[in-house]
Structure formats: C-alpha cells, structure tokens
Design an enzyme around this catalytic site. Structure first.
Site: not given
Length: 368
Positions: A263-265, A283
């Site tokens: 996922g993002h980050n 994250s």
C-alpha cells in the site's frame, strides 16, 4: 542456439570442485529422472543433493552432488560438488537462462518520447510506450507492451517482462527485474469523509457504533512516487502503490513474489522476501531481512523489526520486535502458536471429559 560449457568451466565459474571428465559439455539442466547418458554434443546436468534424488540418475549422466556422495555409485561420467548444492544450483540456472527474446535496439512499433534518455545496449520490444523525461539505464531489456510513465528512472541492466506497468515518477536502481503484469506506482487507496467515518469511529470506540449515517468518500490523491533499490525483483501481477506525499520505498536486494500488494507510503527494508499474496497496508514499515510467507497480512501504520520471520497466513496487527518468529491470526510467537494448536486439538476430548464430570456432579447432587 544451445548454450554449452564444460564441466570444468562450470565448476570454476561456480567456485566448486569437479569429478570425472571435466571436458564434457553441459548444455542445460534437468531433474534427476530426466537425465540421460552424455552424448557427443554433451548432456544435461541434474541437481541431486541427497541419495534419494541421486537414485533416479541415469548411468552415464552428470549431476551436482553434495560433498560426501559417491558419483561412481551412480555410474556418473562427471559431477560437481558443493557444500551448499542449492546455492550452486542458483549459479547453474543463471548460466543457462537466456531470458525472454527481445531483439537489441528499439522495435519500430515502440513509442519513445523524444525527451526520453535511453542508455547504451538496450533492447526495447514491440508496442512499448516510454513517456517524456524517462531515463532508462544501459543494458536494459524491456519486453513487449510495457509502459513507462513520465519522469520514471530505471537503472542499468533492468529486465522488464511483457505487459508490466511502471507509472510516472517511479525511480528504480540497477538490475531491476519486473515480471509480467506487475503495476508499480498506481494510486494509493486513500479516501476521506467530510465527517468522522464509520472506520474512524470503530477505531475510537473499539467496535461500538453510536450513529450510522450516509457517507461520501473523497479521494486523497497520491503525489509521492515509488523508490526501488538495486537488485529488486517484482513478481507477476504484484502491485506497489505510490505514496501520498513521500514515496513508497523498497530497499536493495528485496524480492517480491507474485500477487503481492504494497500500500501507499509503505517502507520495506533490504534483502526481504515477500511471498505470494502478502498484503501490506498503508504506512507500515518493514525492517531489513524480513521474511513474510504466503498470505501474510500486515495492518496499516505498524512497524516490523529487522530479521522477523512470519509463517504462512499470519495476520500482523501490532508492532513486531526485531528477530521474532511469528505465526497465526492474530500473530504470536511461533512456539506460542504451536501450543495453541495443540490445545485446540485437545478441546473435543476436554469437552467430553467436562460433560462426564457434569453428569457425575449432577448425580452426586441428586443423592445429597
């Protein structure tokens, strides 16, 4: 054209010891049962690291054996020894892997923006699309129907298989390998509601719902990119989302299997192994040399320390200290999970014993 090296050349290249006729040509690798006597043009070599595998070797063939095994006992013409045969097998398969057929140069059907910088000795296949500001390193091989978005950077000696998608702003180091269907740099799955969402509410209340109401999701756009280190491999149909503001990052030497989702980050450290169907939510941070076996799930915004190993289908909801071996849903120490499994297998017997005990107590009470 069939590749061919001699037993002696192969042994020297693999820093291993040879036995028998060192001049015999090796033209490929096979399983022990698929070997045959070496012919005038050479033969295949098999990995047979234990007697149970070596028994399937054909007399007159060639094999890679563990130290201490006797090649004469299997009627071999030649053998290569190694203290760690699977490591030697890595070198052997590398020596004979020609990879996909991609003609040198840029195929006439490829669309390469005039501002893109293409390194020397590259091979770019049919129907590839390379956007503006892209930099492709020397010796890169890019298969058909690959797309590389605006301002992406790909290092030297990359191998990108057919149909992979590399979005704008992705930066990758040298020797990147991307298998077919992978998508690197898609938008992160990040949305917000004008008021407190149901998800935020249950996180605050640990499950209690005060007021259920209609909600409308508004996209949070992904302005960050994806940064991949050197010697990173991405499996078929794996996906790595771009970051919201900062980049999603994968460290040097990390290998990502088919159907993995980052996922993002997310930040993944060096030399990690992420096996098929692993999912890492946004994250989260994963340390160096972490192994996540198949179908491991990692919750968002948590940290996994260095050298953690998670067994198959483990679900990780909280921070994991460095060096821990974990298993289960929710994740606990592996030895704890084994005790839990033993206890669960005993539950039917415990239930029967409890029922008998209840019957005995009931009879005693009736007599009292």
């Amino acid at each position: 054209m069939t590749r061919s090296v001699t037993i002696g050349e192969l042994a020297r290249a693999l820093d291993a010891r040879s036995w028998g006729d060192a001049a015999l040509p090796v033209i490929g690798a096979a399983e022990p049962a698929a070997t045959s006597p070496v012919g005038p043009d050479g033969g295949v070599i098999a990995l047979a690291m234990a007697p149970k595998y070596a028994e399937a070797l054909k007399p007159g063939s060639m094999a890679i054996l563990a130290e201490g095994m006797d090649p004469e006992a299997y009627g071999l013409k030649a053998a290569i020894f190694a203290p760690r045969p699977r490591l030697l097998m890595a070198g052997l398969t590398r020596a004979f892997d020609a990879g996909p057929d991609i003609a040198p140069g840029i195929h006439p059907t490829a669309v390469v923006d005039a501002s893109a910088v293409i390194g020397a000795d590259t091979a770019i296949g049919p129907f590839v699309v390379i956007g503006p500001g892209v930099r492709i390193g020397a010796g890169a091989r890019i298969g058909p129907h690959v797309s590389v978005g605006r301002n992406a950077r790909i290092g030297d000696q990359a191998l990108i298989h057919a149909g992979a998608r590399i979005a704008h702003g992705v930066h990758a180091g040298d020797r990147l390998i991307v298998q077919s269907g992978a998508v690197i740099g898609g938008d992160g799955f990040s949305f917000v509601t004008p008021e407190e969402s149901g998800i935020e509410e249950i996180r605050r209340t640990l499950g209690a719902r005060e007021d259920i109401r209609q909600q409308h999701w508004t996209r949070i756009h992904s302005l960050g990119g994806v940064e991949l280190g050197h010697d990173v491999e991405i499996g078929a149909n794996a996906t790595i989302d771009r970051g919201t503001i900062r980049a999603t990052r994968v460290g040097d030497g990390t290998k990502i299997d088919n159907l993995v989702m980052l996922g993002h980050n997310v930040v993944v450290g060096r030399d990690c192994l992420l096996c098929s169907q692993v999912g890492v939510a946004g994250s989260s941070r994963i340390g160096d040399r972490v192994v996540l076996a198949g179908q491991v799930g990692v919750n968002d915004n948590i940290e996994i320390g260095d050298d953690v190993i998670a067994g198959g289908a483990t679900k990780i909801f909280t921070r994991v200290p460095s060096g821990r071996v974990i298993l289960g849903n929710p994740a606990v120490k592996m030895e704890t999970q084994m005790e839990i499994q033993k206890a669960m297998r005993r539950l039917p017997r415990f239930a029967q014993q409890l029922a008998k005990l209840q019957e005995t107590v009931t009879r005693l009470l009736e007599k009292a």
